[in-house]
Design a protein around this motif. Structure first.
Motif, short mmCIF file in Angstrom:
data_model
loop_
_atom_site.label_atom_id
_atom_site.label_comp_id
_atom_site.label_asym_id
_atom_site.label_seq_id
_atom_site.Cartn_x
_atom_site.Cartn_y
_atom_site.Cartn_z
N GLY A 45 51.55 48.62 44.85
CA GLY A 45 50.35 47.81 45.28
C GLY A 45 49.74 48.12 46.18
N TYR A 46 48.45 47.59 46.72
CA TYR A 46 47.79 47.96 47.87
C TYR A 46 47.20 46.78 48.59
N HIS A 47 46.97 46.69 49.61
CA HIS A 47 46.33 45.57 50.35
C HIS A 47 44.88 45.48 50.36
N GLY A 48 44.22 44.35 49.38
CA GLY A 48 42.86 44.45 49.26
C GLY A 48 42.07 43.72 50.28
N ARG A 49 40.91 43.32 50.03
CA ARG A 49 39.87 42.83 50.80
C ARG A 49 39.75 41.23 50.56
N ALA A 50 40.28 40.17 51.36
CA ALA A 50 40.10 38.79 50.93
C ALA A 50 38.97 38.31 51.16
N SER A 51 38.05 38.86 52.01
CA SER A 51 36.71 38.10 52.29
C SER A 51 35.65 38.24 51.05
N SER A 52 35.85 39.27 50.22
CA SER A 52 34.91 39.48 49.17
C SER A 52 35.40 38.90 47.94
N ILE A 53 36.11 37.82 47.87
CA ILE A 53 36.62 37.27 46.48
C ILE A 53 35.69 36.05 46.28
N ARG A 54 35.12 36.09 45.43
CA ARG A 54 34.30 34.88 45.03
C ARG A 54 34.55 34.31 43.79
N VAL A 55 34.26 32.88 43.69
CA VAL A 55 34.58 32.33 42.47
C VAL A 55 33.61 32.72 41.35
#
Length: 437
Positions: A164-174
């Protein structure tokens, strides 16, 4: 959440007085997913559950003393506080909601808290503090590996450790929010230097997202036999990927700009409780594969740690919309046949070094492709790296996604003797890349 938690809420004979719920493809009374919505005429988000084509307001139910539970969690503007509560409380809430929606004696009181879903605004279900994306779809990993390493597609660690890798939470959208094509550096294999500009190989990835419930203290691992209790629920996840940017940047530290620009999730959290009847044995490991290390092995997880979930993807181009053509199916697969590692193993591995997983954190499974060509969960696989373009019903071809394309994911949990439950929409349209000063 084991199959032992199957109860009256899963009864296939249970019907709701909300007429649209009975036979609904996604949200029958056996589902009761959780989400965050704003009703018409309001600017105040609150928790709700989907029932047929309606949304039931949990805040209103609590204020009207129709449901019990932690007041702060039930009247919050995100699901984080509810995910922080013990799983027993979430099970009790589900039973409470199921009873209310199946008892016509309380219809008059409960119906005051119903809103037509099409009139509401849906939001991200939780404030996502952290996001990590895994790579547990073995058929996807093998297919992609063959494009670059035909003789040895799987790296040596794949069958030993959940990658796995650590992704970017701020750009998750509905679902519903458009995706802007990213800019970045790319380099053709025969070029002397990279160039900068809009990505030409924009792709989708068919994944499941897992929302974390509860919390472990920093430095305290999550034992594998407790890991399933940390699953608050599931959603659909499209981890949009810029394949040309990724090819240039991923060595030595893995994905960065190729995946941090946007990830789309469906708005409804399909709870672990709702999915209890659909648990099944994980994908059998071929003879000769290494056994999981002890911290990744649990006997119960090996008998029911997977989920019978059918997934798929569809595309509708601008030309298809102009011609009133329906979406075209790209692929369909099954989660239980795609995942080499279970969700409990993902969680146990993520925390084994002492990482503190918090309520509302999101984990991605990675692309869940099947073994057959029509089960591929990305265009990278479907077009063999862009070498074999797809021909769509409109006559258009696609190697990768173009501006104006609308990509939708779907999923349904299915098992003999139980009512199928769905995940709802996970859709986004591609916008052109912005000009960079």
């Amino acid at each position: 959440m084991s199959k032992s938690t199957i109860d009256e809420t899963h009864d296939p004979a249970r019907q709701s007085w909300v007429a649209s719920a009975n036979g609904h493809v996604d949200f029958p009374i056996q589902n009761l997913p959780l989400g965050v919505f704003t009703p018409p005429g309001s600017d105040d988000p609150r928790l709700g559950t989907a029932i047929g084509d309606q949304i039931l307001d949990l805040r209103g139910l609590h204020q009207d003393k129709l449901i019990d539970g932690d007041a702060a969690a039930l009247t919050a503007r995100t699901l984080n506080a509810l995910f922080a509560r013990p799983s027993a409380e979430r099970r009790a809430l589900r039973r409470n909601l199921s009873a209310l929606l199946s008892d016509s004696a309380v219809e008059a009181r409960v119906s005051q808290h119903l809103y037509a879903m099409q009139t509401c605004i849906l939001h991200l279900p939780a404030e996502i503090g952290d996001y990590a994306d895994f790579y547990v779809g073995i058929h996807h990993a093998t297919a992609v590996g063959k494009l670059f390493r035909p003789d040895n597609p799987l790296l040596p660690n794949y069958k030993h450790v959940p990658i796995g890798y650590h992704g970017r939470a701020s750009s998750i959208r509905v679902s519903g929010e458009a995706v802007t094509r990213p800019n970045g550096q790319t380099k053709a294999p025969d070029a002397d230097a990279p160039v900068f500009g809009p990505s030409q190989r924009l792709d989708y990835e068919l994944e499941l997202g897992v929302f974390i419930g509860g919390e472990n203290a920093l430095g305290r691992p999550v034992p594998i036999h407790e890991a399933s209790e940390r699953i608050a629920g599931f959603c659909l996840l499209n981890d949009w990927s810029s394949r040309d940017v990724q090819a240039w940047e991923y060595q030595p530290l893995g994905p960065f700009l190729a995946k941090n620009f946007h990830s789309t999730i469906s708005p409804w959290v399909i709870t672990a409780e709702a999915l209890a009847p659909f648990r099944t044995a994980p994908l059998a490991r071929p003879e000769g594969d290494p056994a999981p290390q002890p911290y990744l092995f649990d006997a119960e997880d090996q008998t029911e740690g997977a989920y019978r979930i059918r997934l798929g993807a569809e595309i509708r181009t601008q030309a298809m919309r102009d011609a009133a053509l329906p979406p075209a199916r790209l692929a369909a697969s099954k989660a239980e046949a795609a995942m080499y590692w279970t969700v409990a193993q993902i969680i146990a591995h993520h925390a084994v070094g002492g990482c503190n997983l918090r309520p509302g954190d999101l984990l991605g499974t990675g692309t869940l492709s099947g073994a057959q060509p029509d089960e591929a969960g990305s265009l990278l696989e479907l077009t063999h790296g862009g070498k074999q373009p797809l021909v769509l019903p409109s006559g258009e071809t696609r190697r990768f996604l173009e501006d104006g394309d609308e990509l939708s994911l779907f999923a349904h949990a299915e098992a003999a003797g139980y009512v199928s439950i769905g995940f709802g929409a996970c859709t986004a349209r591609i916008l052109p890349a912005p000009e960079v000063p």
